[in-house]
Design a protein around this motif. Structure first.
Motif, short mmCIF file in Angstrom:
data_model
loop_
_atom_site.label_atom_id
_atom_site.label_comp_id
_atom_site.label_asym_id
_atom_site.label_seq_id
_atom_site.Cartn_x
_atom_site.Cartn_y
_atom_site.Cartn_z
N ASP A 1 -4.92 -1.48 -5.58
CA ASP A 1 -4.44 -2.01 -4.30
C ASP A 1 -5.47 -2.97 -3.70
OD1 ASP A 1 -3.09 -2.54 -1.99
OD2 ASP A 1 -3.21 -0.50 -1.17
N GLU A 2 -5.19 -4.25 -3.82
CA GLU A 2 -6.07 -5.30 -3.27
C GLU A 2 -7.54 -5.07 -3.60
OE1 GLU A 2 -5.29 -7.15 0.35
OE2 GLU A 2 -3.22 -6.45 0.53
N GLN B 1 -7.32 0.45 -1.61
CA GLN B 1 -7.65 -0.77 -0.87
C GLN B 1 -8.87 -0.51 0.01
OE1 GLN B 1 -4.43 -2.34 1.54
NE2 GLN B 1 -5.63 -4.14 2.14
N SER C 1 0.83 -1.21 0.00
CA SER C 1 0.00 0.00 0.00
C SER C 1 0.86 1.25 0.00
CB SER C 1 -0.94 0.01 1.21
OG SER C 1 -1.91 -1.00 1.06
MG LIG Z 1 -2.10 -2.91 1.95
#
Ligand SMILES: [Mg+2]
Ligand SMILES: Nc1ncnc2c1ncn2[C@@H]1O[C@H](COP(=O)(O)OP(=O)(O)O)[C@@H](O)[C@H]1O
Lengths: 245, 416
Positions: free
Chosen positions: A169-170, A84, A41
């Motif tokens: 991000d994810e 995320q 991140s």
């Molecule tokens: Mg992360």
């Protein structure tokens, strides 16, 4: 497209990224995998210009020194981060936010700003593709959205702004299989020889739907291994342990 | 003790010229004597401890009451939607009495009985003594007015007095409905004291929506006192938007006297420079099954100062009371002050009451999120503040007025 050299980032006295090198060419899709806390991140934030990090090294983006640009300038240059954890902003309506965002980017790129009617036409169509109901656009930004709705809203913003470099991000975490398909279809439809992706994920699952050209393993703030998409399968089988230490 | 000789002389002058009945005259004299016996409020008094008026009233030991200045409202300041208008120009009421399909609006020289109680509030006493001709609005039973009533308080560049007071009445008979929009326009740049008292009576099943816009006063010191009495099934929706108000106390007492009545009170304080604004609100749940909600948001710049004192009082017989209070402040500079004092005084056991208060700066994570979408830092901050305050405007149930206040909000930012 983007060339990252010896990137270091720290907060207070804690160094998180410790000399990261990564080069992504036009139209390429790269995946970064790595254990929790390895700095994924942080990398996404440093790329998109979040303040609060002590950053050194180089990031060249289309011949520009990215580190000299602030967050909004980077967005206007074509960098997009799918968060995320998308932020909930009470009182700011999704529709208004999306139009302000699109017009800020258009204006900076010498394009005419869209009026409410033209904007509505575009957004309705894009929302439909992502299975986002119109009533969602009338709600305050991300407030009360389910996890899946938040992620789809990120993809909606991506497709609206048409960036040339996307960091995700994810985006897959917390999605059920149907939502994962919708999100992946959204991403795949945006794949383009002029557009590059950096996909951060914890699981190999997403990479079944969005096939990367390269897979990197991030550990303790550095890329420790690079391979093709089969590397993701190895990781799934054997875990990260083999690459760490 | 301050010297109130000038004020006394002024009162004598006022009382000999003002036409009213003997009873009112006596009441005015008594109120004035009460005022003189205590003088202007002091910060020792718990009710005034945090009030900006304690300091600012000191400027007015030479209250100079006289009629002066404009006697019209410039056309450009009139709202362009259809409405009934009531105009105060430099404190003078301009109104042609009207009696139209269930609505009476008239000039009013006399006090209603409810007002005539010996009061503790020193500035209300002053208002009782000096109140000039005010308005009386009365809506007949079962009448729902389609046009709103707009009250203009206009202070022109030619305003010469340094003091004006008004006392007004809004009476809604059973099952009547009306929207009242009150706006104040300050063009004068002299220092003056304004006191106003609005008494509201809502009979069974009636509904009043009152929206107040009070912005950009330069040197005036203001005391607004609203008292509302709600009977069974009646509703009061009351919203105030106070922007860049130099020195003001907005005080309200709302009595929930009948079952199933509801007071929904919402306010915005948007202050910069040295502005100083106080909201003092007391909601009395005097009967069972009554509801109230208070929602206040403050955005403070520079060295502005905002105060919110909200009290929920629940009588021992007011079972099943539902009382809610929330105040939130955005502190946009290191030099601002926000003071919140929530109070609950509850004598019944089966009640649902809650209160909360918070203050902080604009959330940095949110700012980054907006900036990462190409929105400039300034615009992002503005969107956040706009959104924060907009949540209060969202509570307005009349779309026309919701839009007016939203416009007011975005206009404010375009000015910066
Ligand atoms: Mg992360
Ligand atoms: N703002 C911050 N302040 C202090 N430590 C941080 C901050 N952000 C991240 N970290 C730390 O840096 C490491 C990497 O975090 P992060 O980039 O979120 O990892 P990942 O996304 O790979 O899980 C973690 O140990 C985390 O606790």
């Amino acid at each position: 497209m983007i060339d990252i050299k010896n990137l270091r980032a720290s907060v207070d006295d804690k160094e998180i990224l410790k000399g990261l090198n990564l080069k992504i060419g036009k139209g390429e899709v790269h995946a970064i995998m790595g254990p929790n806390g390895s700095g994924k991140s942080t990398l996404s934030y440093v790329l998109s210009g979040k303040e609060g990090y002590n950053v050194s090294g180089e990031i060249q983006f289309n011949k520009k020194n990215l580190l000299e640009l602030n967050a909004e300038e980077r967005a206007r240059e074509g960098i997009f981060l799918a968060f995320q954890y998308p932020i909930e902003i009470p009182g700011v309506f999704t529709n208004n936010f999306l139009r302000t965002s699109l017009n800020s980017v258009r204006k900076a790129n010498g394009k005419v700003e869209l009026n409410a009617i033209d904007f509505l036409k575009i957004i309705k169509e894009k929302a439909k593709e992502l299975n986002i109901g119109e009533e969602m656009l009338l709600r305050p930004l991300n407030v009360g959205f389910s996890g899946g709705e938040k992620k789809r809203n990120e993809i909606l913003q991506m497709s609206l702004l048409e960036p040339s470099f996307v960091v995700m991000d994810e985006t897959d975490s917390g999605l059920d299989i149907d939502a994962l398909k919708i999100v992946s279809n959204g991403v795949n439809s945006l794949r383009d020889p002029e557009r590059s992706f950096l996909i951060i994920t914890h699981y190999q699952r997403l990479l079944n739907y969005i096939k990367p050209d390269f897979v990197h393993v991030l550990s303790e703030g550095k890329i420790v291994k690079t391979g093709d998409w089969k590397l993701a399968l190895d990781l799934e089988d054997q875990g990260y342990g083999q690459f760490i230490n | 003790m301050e010297n109130y000789n000038e004020i006394k002389i002024n009162f004598e002058k006022f009382i000999t010229t003002f036409k009213t009945d003997v009873n009112d005259l006596e009441f005015r004299k008594k109120s004035f004597a009460n005022f003189i016996s205590k003088g202007f409020p002091v910060s020792r008094d718990e009710n005034w401890k945090y009030s900006p008026l304690v300091q600012d009233l000191k400027k007015f030991s030479q209250l100079n009451y006289k009629k002066s200045g404009a006697n019209i409202l410039p056309n450009a300041l009139m709202e362009n939607f259809e409405h009934y208008s009531i105009i105060f120009a430099d404190g003078v009421l301009i109104l042609t009495d009207s009696n139209d399909a269930g609505l009476v609006i008239k000039k009013n020289n006399s006090f209603l009985k409810s007002v005539k109680k010996a009061g503790e509030n020193p500035i209300l006493n002053l208002n009782n003594a000096f109140a000039d001709q005010g308005y009386l609005i009365e809506v007949s039973s079962n009448i729902s007015l389609t046009k709103p009533i707009v009250i203009y308080n206009y202070y022109s560049k030619n305003f010469l007095s340094n003091f004006c007071s008004s006392k007004n009445f809004i009476l809604l008979n059973e099952k009547s409905n009306v929207v009242v929009y009150e706006k104040t326009i300050y063009d004068s740049s002299i220092e003056y004291l304004i006191t106003s008292n609005t008494e509201i009576f809502l009979a069974k099943g009636s509904k009043l929506k009152k929206y107040d816009l009070n912005c950009n006063n330069k040197h005036s010191t203001i005391f607004n006192f609203v008292k509302a009495n709600l009977d069974e099934n009646s509703e009061l929706e009351y919203f105030t938007f106070s922007e860049n108000i130099n020195s003001c106390r907005d005080e309200s007492i709302i009595n929930l006297n009948g079952k199933n009545c509801f007071a929904d009170v919402n306010a915005i304080q948007l202050l910069s420079n040295n502005c100083d604004h106080e909201i003092k609100l007391q909601i009395n749940h005097n009967e069972e099954h009554t509801r109230s909600s208070q929602f206040v948001k403050s955005a403070l710049y520079d060295s502005a100062n905002a105060i919110f004192q909200g009290k929920i009082f629940v009588d021992s017989k007011a079972q099943k009371t539902d009382g809610y209070q929330l105040s939130k402040a955005l502190l946009l500079s290191d030099n601002v002050k926000f003071f919140a004092k929530p109070e609950l005084e509850i004598y019944a056991d089966d009640v649902k009451c809650s209160h909360g208060s918070s203050s902080g700066s604009v959330d940095e994570e949110s700012i980054f999120y907006l900036r990462s979408r190409g929105i400039s830092k300034e615009d992002a901050k503005m969107m956040m503040i706009n959104g924060f305050l907009g949540e209060v405007i969202e509570k307005i149930t009349e779309d026309k007025f919701k839009n007016i206040f939203f416009k007011k909000l975005s206009h404010n930012y375009n000015d910066d």
